[in-house]
Design an enzyme around this catalytic site. Structure first.
Site, PDB file in Angstrom:
ATOM      1  N   VAL A 218       0.851  -1.246   0.113  1.00 30.74           N
ATOM      2  CA  VAL A 218      -0.019  -0.101   0.073  1.00 30.74           C
ATOM      3  C   VAL A 218       0.814   1.231   0.014  1.00 30.74           C
ATOM      4  CG1 VAL A 218      -1.855   1.486   1.329  1.00 30.74           C
ATOM      5  CG2 VAL A 218      -1.763  -1.273   1.293  1.00 30.74           C
ATOM      6  N   HIS A 219       0.483   2.049  -0.710  1.00 32.39           N
ATOM      7  CA  HIS A 219       1.336   3.547  -0.890  1.00 32.39           C
ATOM      8  C   HIS A 219       0.910   4.236   0.321  1.00 32.39           C
ATOM      9  CE1 HIS A 219       3.276   6.767  -3.273  1.00 32.39           C
ATOM     10  NE2 HIS A 219       2.270   7.478  -2.604  1.00 32.39           N
ATOM     11  N   HIS A 220       1.564   4.135   1.339  1.00 28.12           N
ATOM     12  CA  HIS A 220       1.235   4.779   2.767  1.00 28.12           C
ATOM     13  C   HIS A 220       2.669   4.740   3.348  1.00 28.12           C
ATOM     14  CE1 HIS A 220      -0.202   5.128   6.797  1.00 28.12           C
ATOM     15  NE2 HIS A 220      -1.264   5.552   6.158  1.00 28.12           N
TER      16      HIS A 220
ATOM     17  N   ARG B  90       3.735  -0.460  -4.349  1.00 21.60           N
ATOM     18  CA  ARG B  90       3.513   1.002  -3.663  1.00 21.60           C
ATOM     19  C   ARG B  90       4.006   2.199  -4.332  1.00 21.60           C
ATOM     20  NH1 ARG B  90       7.514  -1.197  -0.831  1.00 21.60           N
ATOM     21  NH2 ARG B  90       6.416  -2.232   0.492  1.00 21.60           N
TER      22      ARG B  90
END
Length: 274
Positions: free
Chosen positions: A195-197, A250
């Site tokens: 996840v891009h976080h 991501r």
């Protein structure tokens, strides 16, 4: 209720309002920046505010404002943080055109992927899918007790059909799709792992207390081709493309970025379907 309708109506009747929001200090290394944020409140937000204030106060002046508004949005193609016209239209039972397009009975229907997902835009599409699903759910609740229906250009739509649409979108998001993947992180046996976080993709300080500088976060963690060390349970990512394809990386922020605007609308839908 402690609401001054006179003051609020004067605010709502202002065509454009600028709000100074806050100072934000961002520190990176030895440099610091002060960023000024302004919110621009446009016609869609003014209408949405008036609709909610009428519901909260039952003050007819808010309803009059809605009736006299020169721009009520017309037929919209999305409901999002940046376009709230549909939200206002739902509150005054005038969102039929948007709903007809979502259920594929309008003059210009929302695109659907081969697997059945409502598809609006390449960047973070699921934020629009979840809001459309919420609109369908809320309108179903509005129609059902009245035993009413919507007359679309492509035929009559019953409240049950709107709820079926909502269920189909939730099922897709939670794993009933060509990839067999849940786009809610942590739900099911297969879900996005990159996840891009930032918080999810950098190891917890409990496991590695050494400081992570700004650039080091990219070098050591962002570019690492491995699952995030922290599972962002409950987050909904941007989702697949218009062919149901999804790349679990991501760096692919269009698909992999999680946002509260994705998850929040689904809370209301799940409250109804649970």
């Amino acid at each position: 209720m402690l609401i001054d309708s006179g003051v609020n109506l004067r605010i709502v009747q202002t065509n454009h309002i600028f709000f100074f929001f806050f100072f934000f200090f961002f520190f990176c290394g030895q440099n610091s920046k002060i960023v000024l944020f302004f919110f621009f409140v446009d016609q869609d937000e003014l209408l949405w505010a008036a609709a909610w204030l009428h519901r909260a106060t039952d003050d007819k002046s808010y309803l009059d404002y809605l009736g006299q508004a020169g721009n009520t949005g017309g037929a919209r193609t999305e409901f999002s943080w940046d376009d709230k016209f549909v939200g206002a239209q739902v509150l005054v039972a005038k969102a039929e055109q948007f709903i007809c397009s979502c259920i594929q009975k309008g003059n210009s229907n929302v695109k659907k992927t081969p697997g059945g997902l409502l598809w609006f835009l390449p960047f973070n599409n699921l934020q629009y899918t979840t809001t459309a699903t919420l609109i369908a759910t809320v309108y179903s609740e509005y129609l059902s007790p009245k035993r009413a229906s919507i007359q679309c250009s492509g035929g009559i739509v019953q409240s049950s059909a709107l709820l079926d649409l909502a269920r189909s979108q939730v099922d897709y998001i939670l794993g009933s799709n060509p990839n067999g993947m849940s786009y809610m992180v942590g739900f099911g046996s297969k879900y996005p792992t990159q996840v891009h976080h930032r918080g999810a993709s950098i190891v917890s300080i409990k496991k590695d207390p050494s400081p992570v500088a700004c650039q080091a976060g990219f070098d050591a963690w962002f570019n690492m081709n491995a699952p995030n060390p922290n599972v962002l349970d409950g987050a909904i990512v941007g989702g697949p493309n218009d062919s149901d394809g999804y790349t679990d990386s991501r760096s692919n922020f269009q698909m992999a970025e999680a946002a509260t605007v994705n998850t929040a609308p689904l809370v209301g839908v799940l409250a109804k379907l649970a």
